[in-house]
Design a protein around this motif. Sequence first.
Motif, PDB file in Angstrom:
ATOM      1  N   HIS A   1       0.836  -1.207   0.000  1.00 15.04           N
ATOM      2  CA  HIS A   1       0.000   0.000   0.000  1.00 15.04           C
ATOM      3  C   HIS A   1       0.873   1.260   0.000  1.00 15.04           C
ATOM      4  O   HIS A   1       0.599   2.215  -0.723  1.00 15.04           O
ATOM      5  CB  HIS A   1      -0.955  -0.002   1.186  1.00 15.04           C
ATOM      6  N   ALA A   2       1.927   1.246   0.814  1.00 14.92           N
ATOM      7  CA  ALA A   2       2.837   2.400   0.865  1.00 14.92           C
ATOM      8  C   ALA A   2       3.494   2.650  -0.486  1.00 14.92           C
ATOM      9  O   ALA A   2       3.769   3.798  -0.848  1.00 14.92           O
ATOM     10  CB  ALA A   2       3.900   2.184   1.939  1.00 14.92           C
ATOM     11  N   LEU A   3       3.732   1.578  -1.246  1.00 10.66           N
ATOM     12  CA  LEU A   3       4.339   1.709  -2.573  1.00 10.66           C
ATOM     13  C   LEU A   3       3.313   2.015  -3.667  1.00 10.66           C
ATOM     14  O   LEU A   3       3.676   2.203  -4.819  1.00 10.66           O
ATOM     15  CB  LEU A   3       5.100   0.427  -2.923  1.00 10.66           C
ATOM     16  N   GLY A   4       2.022   2.030  -3.292  1.00 11.31           N
ATOM     17  CA  GLY A   4       0.964   2.309  -4.270  1.00 11.31           C
ATOM     18  C   GLY A   4       0.612   1.124  -5.143  1.00 11.31           C
ATOM     19  O   GLY A   4      -0.008   1.282  -6.188  1.00 11.31           O
ATOM     20  N   ILE A   5       0.976  -0.078  -4.722  1.00 10.63           N
ATOM     21  CA  ILE A   5       0.741  -1.271  -5.537  1.00 10.63           C
ATOM     22  C   ILE A   5      -0.625  -1.880  -5.271  1.00 10.63           C
ATOM     23  O   ILE A   5      -1.236  -2.462  -6.166  1.00 10.63           O
ATOM     24  CB  ILE A   5       1.874  -2.295  -5.312  1.00 10.63           C
ATOM     25  N   VAL A   6      -1.133  -1.743  -4.041  1.00  8.58           N
ATOM     26  CA  VAL A   6      -2.483  -2.223  -3.730  1.00  8.58           C
ATOM     27  C   VAL A   6      -3.276  -1.119  -3.050  1.00  8.58           C
ATOM     28  O   VAL A   6      -2.725  -0.249  -2.381  1.00  8.58           O
ATOM     29  CB  VAL A   6      -2.498  -3.488  -2.828  1.00  8.58           C
ATOM     30  N   ASP A   7      -4.576  -1.178  -3.244  1.00 10.79           N
ATOM     31  CA  ASP A   7      -5.514  -0.261  -2.601  1.00 10.79           C
ATOM     32  C   ASP A   7      -6.615  -1.085  -1.959  1.00 10.79           C
ATOM     33  O   ASP A   7      -6.889  -2.215  -2.384  1.00 10.79           O
ATOM     34  CB  ASP A   7      -6.154   0.678  -3.618  1.00 10.79           C
ATOM     35  N   LEU A   8      -7.263  -0.520  -0.954  1.00  8.81           N
ATOM     36  CA  LEU A   8      -8.420  -1.141  -0.320  1.00  8.81           C
ATOM     37  C   LEU A   8      -9.602  -0.230  -0.585  1.00  8.81           C
ATOM     38  O   LEU A   8      -9.665   0.895  -0.085  1.00  8.81           O
ATOM     39  CB  LEU A   8      -8.193  -1.327   1.184  1.00  8.81           C
ATOM     40  N   ASN A   9     -10.539  -0.698  -1.400  1.00 10.54           N
ATOM     41  CA  ASN A   9     -11.728   0.069  -1.762  1.00 10.54           C
ATOM     42  C   ASN A   9     -12.958  -0.783  -1.510  1.00 10.54           C
ATOM     43  O   ASN A   9     -13.060  -1.894  -2.038  1.00 10.54           O
ATOM     44  CB  ASN A   9     -11.691   0.471  -3.253  1.00 10.54           C
ATOM     45  N   ASN A  10     -13.880  -0.262  -0.705  1.00  9.87           N
ATOM     46  CA  ASN A  10     -15.121  -0.985  -0.403  1.00  9.87           C
ATOM     47  C   ASN A  10     -14.848  -2.403   0.078  1.00  9.87           C
ATOM     48  O   ASN A  10     -15.469  -3.356  -0.368  1.00  9.87           O
ATOM     49  CB  ASN A  10     -16.051  -1.008  -1.615  1.00  9.87           C
ATOM     50  N   GLU A  11     -13.881  -2.529   0.990  1.00  9.97           N
ATOM     51  CA  GLU A  11     -13.495  -3.804   1.597  1.00  9.97           C
ATOM     52  C   GLU A  11     -12.891  -4.804   0.619  1.00  9.97           C
ATOM     53  O   GLU A  11     -12.799  -5.991   0.902  1.00  9.97           O
ATOM     54  CB  GLU A  11     -14.679  -4.431   2.341  1.00  9.97           C
ATOM     55  N   LEU A  12     -12.462  -4.335  -0.562  1.00 10.45           N
ATOM     56  CA  LEU A  12     -11.820  -5.198  -1.551  1.00 10.45           C
ATOM     57  C   LEU A  12     -10.409  -4.693  -1.844  1.00 10.45           C
ATOM     58  O   LEU A  12     -10.200  -3.496  -2.054  1.00 10.45           O
ATOM     59  CB  LEU A  12     -12.619  -5.236  -2.848  1.00 10.45           C
ATOM     60  N   LEU A  13      -9.467  -5.615  -1.854  1.00  7.66           N
ATOM     61  CA  LEU A  13      -8.104  -5.289  -2.261  1.00  7.66           C
ATOM     62  C   LEU A  13      -8.037  -5.289  -3.779  1.00  7.66           C
ATOM     63  O   LEU A  13      -8.537  -6.210  -4.428  1.00  7.66           O
ATOM     64  CB  LEU A  13      -7.119  -6.328  -1.728  1.00  7.66           C
ATOM     65  N   THR A  14      -7.448  -4.269  -4.334  1.00  2.63           N
ATOM     66  CA  THR A  14      -7.260  -4.176  -5.778  1.00  2.63           C
ATOM     67  C   THR A  14      -5.827  -3.751  -6.049  1.00  2.63           C
ATOM     68  O   THR A  14      -5.153  -3.193  -5.188  1.00  2.63           O
ATOM     69  CB  THR A  14      -8.204  -3.139  -6.413  1.00  2.63           C
TER      70      THR A  14
END
Length: 88
Positions: free
Chosen positions: A64-77
């Motif tokens: 997440h810190a590297l901008g590789i994954v996000d958490l949106n609406n309880e889903l990892l993308t």
Amino acid sequence: MITPTKGISPDRALLAVGAQIAVQLDRPLTVSQTWARLREWRRENGHPASLSFGWFVLALDVLHALGIVDLNNELLTRGTAHVAPAAR
């Protein structure tokens, strides 16, 4: 911890675990689904070192810190990491 060290084997380094997590995110998944898929993937691909849920979360934090994954609406993308243009 983030990279392999004398005390952290390469398959347990947070960047390596993060790469393994990123492989699982071929579509949006919940944290629980990602955790289950990662454990199965590690078992199938010969990674015998145990991996705690806490270590999994630390690897997610790094991603997440590297901008590789996000958490949106309880889903990892997969995130949209922005790469700086190469200097000329």
